[in-house]
Design a protein around this motif. Sequence first.
Motif, PDB file in Angstrom:
ATOM      1  N   GLY A  17      19.778   0.389 -17.960  1.00  0.00           N
ATOM      2  CA  GLY A  17      18.316  -0.457 -18.120  1.00  0.00           C
ATOM      3  C   GLY A  17      17.966  -0.893 -16.676  1.00  0.00           C
ATOM      4  N   VAL A  18      18.919  -1.612 -16.183  1.00  0.00           N
ATOM      5  CA  VAL A  18      18.872  -2.093 -14.749  1.00  0.00           C
ATOM      6  C   VAL A  18      18.534  -1.078 -13.855  1.00  0.00           C
ATOM      7  N   TYR A  19      19.392  -0.014 -14.008  1.00  0.00           N
ATOM      8  CA  TYR A  19      19.553   1.182 -13.065  1.00  0.00           C
ATOM      9  C   TYR A  19      18.260   1.689 -13.008  1.00  0.00           C
ATOM     10  N   GLU A  20      17.368   1.991 -14.164  1.00  0.00           N
ATOM     11  CA  GLU A  20      16.322   2.758 -14.162  1.00  0.00           C
ATOM     12  C   GLU A  20      15.112   1.886 -13.862  1.00  0.00           C
ATOM     13  N   LEU A  21      15.177   0.821 -13.913  1.00  0.00           N
ATOM     14  CA  LEU A  21      13.991  -0.098 -13.438  1.00  0.00           C
ATOM     15  C   LEU A  21      14.203  -0.130 -11.737  1.00  0.00           C
ATOM     16  N   LEU A  22      15.165   0.057 -11.504  1.00  0.00           N
ATOM     17  CA  LEU A  22      15.402  -0.361  -9.850  1.00  0.00           C
ATOM     18  C   LEU A  22      15.237   0.912  -9.221  1.00  0.00           C
ATOM     19  N   ARG A  23      15.750   2.035 -10.031  1.00  0.00           N
ATOM     20  CA  ARG A  23      15.399   3.363  -9.405  1.00  0.00           C
ATOM     21  C   ARG A  23      13.927   3.688  -9.135  1.00  0.00           C
ATOM     22  N   ASP A  24      13.110   3.429 -10.498  1.00  0.00           N
ATOM     23  CA  ASP A  24      11.849   3.660 -10.527  1.00  0.00           C
ATOM     24  C   ASP A  24      11.006   2.837  -9.539  1.00  0.00           C
ATOM     25  N   ALA A  25      11.242   1.526  -9.620  1.00  0.00           N
ATOM     26  CA  ALA A  25      10.609   0.709  -8.686  1.00  0.00           C
ATOM     27  C   ALA A  25      10.759   0.868  -7.442  1.00  0.00           C
ATOM     28  N   HIS A  26      12.064   1.544  -7.073  1.00  0.00           N
ATOM     29  CA  HIS A  26      12.286   1.966  -5.589  1.00  0.00           C
ATOM     30  C   HIS A  26      11.540   3.191  -5.224  1.00  0.00           C
ATOM     31  N   GLU A  27      11.270   3.801  -6.222  1.00  0.00           N
ATOM     32  CA  GLU A  27      10.308   5.104  -5.471  1.00  0.00           C
ATOM     33  C   GLU A  27       9.102   4.784  -5.285  1.00  0.00           C
ATOM     34  N   LEU A  28       8.544   3.772  -6.024  1.00  0.00           N
ATOM     35  CA  LEU A  28       7.097   2.992  -5.844  1.00  0.00           C
ATOM     36  C   LEU A  28       7.122   2.105  -4.454  1.00  0.00           C
ATOM     37  N   VAL A  29       8.082   1.396  -4.428  1.00  0.00           N
ATOM     38  CA  VAL A  29       8.246   0.239  -3.295  1.00  0.00           C
ATOM     39  C   VAL A  29       9.188   0.301  -2.820  1.00  0.00           C
ATOM     40  N   PRO A  30       9.733   1.140  -1.641  1.00  0.00           N
ATOM     41  CA  PRO A  30      11.024   1.468  -1.321  1.00  0.00           C
ATOM     42  C   PRO A  30      11.739   0.202  -0.721  1.00  0.00           C
ATOM     43  N   ALA A  38      -4.826   3.297  -1.365  1.00  0.00           N
ATOM     44  CA  ALA A  38      -3.898   2.419  -2.309  1.00  0.00           C
ATOM     45  C   ALA A  38      -3.053   1.908  -0.979  1.00  0.00           C
ATOM     46  N   ARG A  39      -2.556   2.469  -0.267  1.00  0.00           N
ATOM     47  CA  ARG A  39      -1.582   1.959   0.544  1.00  0.00           C
ATOM     48  C   ARG A  39      -2.308   1.013   1.733  1.00  0.00           C
ATOM     49  N   ARG A  40      -3.465   0.999   1.962  1.00  0.00           N
ATOM     50  CA  ARG A  40      -4.354   0.241   2.634  1.00  0.00           C
ATOM     51  C   ARG A  40      -4.289  -1.269   1.913  1.00  0.00           C
ATOM     52  N   LEU A  41      -4.436  -1.221   0.425  1.00  0.00           N
ATOM     53  CA  LEU A  41      -4.544  -2.426  -0.300  1.00  0.00           C
ATOM     54  C   LEU A  41      -2.986  -2.994  -0.263  1.00  0.00           C
ATOM     55  N   GLU A  42      -2.014  -1.884  -0.485  1.00  0.00           N
ATOM     56  CA  GLU A  42      -0.737  -2.656  -0.656  1.00  0.00           C
ATOM     57  C   GLU A  42       0.086  -1.781   0.255  1.00  0.00           C
ATOM     58  N   PRO A  43       0.369  -2.144   1.442  1.00  0.00           N
ATOM     59  CA  PRO A  43       1.047  -1.611   2.484  1.00  0.00           C
ATOM     60  C   PRO A  43       2.871  -1.107   2.267  1.00  0.00           C
ATOM     61  N   MET A  44       3.149  -1.763   1.410  1.00  0.00           N
ATOM     62  CA  MET A  44       4.490  -1.479   0.919  1.00  0.00           C
ATOM     63  C   MET A  44       4.613  -0.421  -0.212  1.00  0.00           C
ATOM     64  N   LEU A  45       3.444   0.206  -0.413  1.00  0.00           N
ATOM     65  CA  LEU A  45       3.641   1.166  -1.356  1.00  0.00           C
ATOM     66  C   LEU A  45       4.267   2.560  -0.757  1.00  0.00           C
ATOM     67  N   ALA A  46       5.145   3.217  -1.363  1.00  0.00           N
ATOM     68  CA  ALA A  46       5.836   4.468  -1.007  1.00  0.00           C
ATOM     69  C   ALA A  46       4.638   5.385  -0.128  1.00  0.00           C
ATOM     70  N   PRO A  47       5.134   5.847   1.069  1.00  0.00           N
ATOM     71  CA  PRO A  47       4.021   6.977   1.610  1.00  0.00           C
ATOM     72  C   PRO A  47       3.757   8.107   0.515  1.00  0.00           C
ATOM     73  N   GLY A  48       4.597   8.643  -0.358  1.00  0.00           N
ATOM     74  CA  GLY A  48       4.297   9.662  -1.075  1.00  0.00           C
ATOM     75  C   GLY A  48       3.071   9.255  -2.207  1.00  0.00           C
TER      76      GLY A  48
END
Length: 384
Positions: A291-304, A133-143
């Motif tokens: 709403g904004v906080y939750e979206l940014l928090r979850d998106a940040h976990e995915l793509v820091p 998955a990270r090879r396809l999308e290198p910005m994905l979180a290492p986890g």
Amino acid sequence: MAKGARADVLVIGGGLIGLVVAWRAAQRGLRVVVADPAHGGGAARVAAGMLAPVTELQYGEEPLLRLGMASNERYAAFAAELTEASGGHDTGYRQCGTVAVALDSDDRAELRELHAFHQRLGLDSQWLTGREARRLEPMLAPGVRGGLHVTDDHQVDGRRLAAALVLACERAGVLLHRAEASALLVEHDRAVGARLSTGETVGADQVVLAAGSRSHLLPGLPAGVLPAIRPVKGQILRLTVPAAYRPFLSRNVRAVVRGQHIYLVPRENGELVIGATSEEQGYDTTVTAGGVYELLRDAHELVPGLTELPLTETAAGLRPGSPDNAPLLGPTALPGLVAATGHYRNGVLLTPVTGDLLADYLATGVTPDLAEPFSPTRFTKVPA
Ligand code: GLY
């Protein structure tokens, strides 16, 4: 068509669905009027425009999958035809594919189940390790623990699509009334037109109700003809990827984080859309700090790395949800009244197929097979 003339078809609601029905019906030679105070507005102005029949598949929704797949298959030709019909307006349609990833072992187990479901249905969906998955999308979180690659789930820009449909309608001779329909006109148990907020009336042989989550609220609509369409609020963010950071993501990315669905839709012009909350609290479209906080928090976990990007817009819209979350397509129990509403999470995806199916019905009086499972009469109460 000329102002004041009787229409073959009056469409109430000039969002994506109303406009595509109007355009396709006009192409079939029908005289069409659309009533809306702001054509091309509505949920499409907020939507991310992800075309995801496979990655958004829910268990038990196979008929909806068939409709979604049929629409997805039409999209490339539809977008090309619309660009031409609108005089060269680009819709932002992009064949980029989607990766759906898991951040912990529970998410991974859920995705594994979805993958098995995809395989049972013969859908094109490939399992990825975290590394793949990270090879396809290198910005994905290492986890990232693994995921799915669905090469046929694409994207379009809902705002551009709506603008192109407005132009195509005008060029096809559709009359766009900048007014709200204030009442449905019914004579001898048949819909015969509508009164507009300007005081004018528009008479029509067939009336198409395409007013999203407000469809059932139209004054004059007889009780029991349409179920309540519930508004499901979605808050969404738009970030901008500076040219030096592109491509930041190459395809749509989605995940379930703490039970919440989150998706990132990267556009070719650098816009990165992050969506969406799902809230049932009436017709409120306030953007909230939570709403904004939750979206940014979850998106940040995915793509820091995305916290470095400028946040350029926040918005909220209302998805029109029917009682079974599937759309209402075709004739209602009231002669002369046709529904094109209740598209819930799939309005952008289902735009091409809705236009085709409704125009077929309006031109021939025959409901196409693909529309049968979505008959609005499935909710009509039969007297005991
Ligand atoms: N289809 C995406 C959403 O409704 O949020």
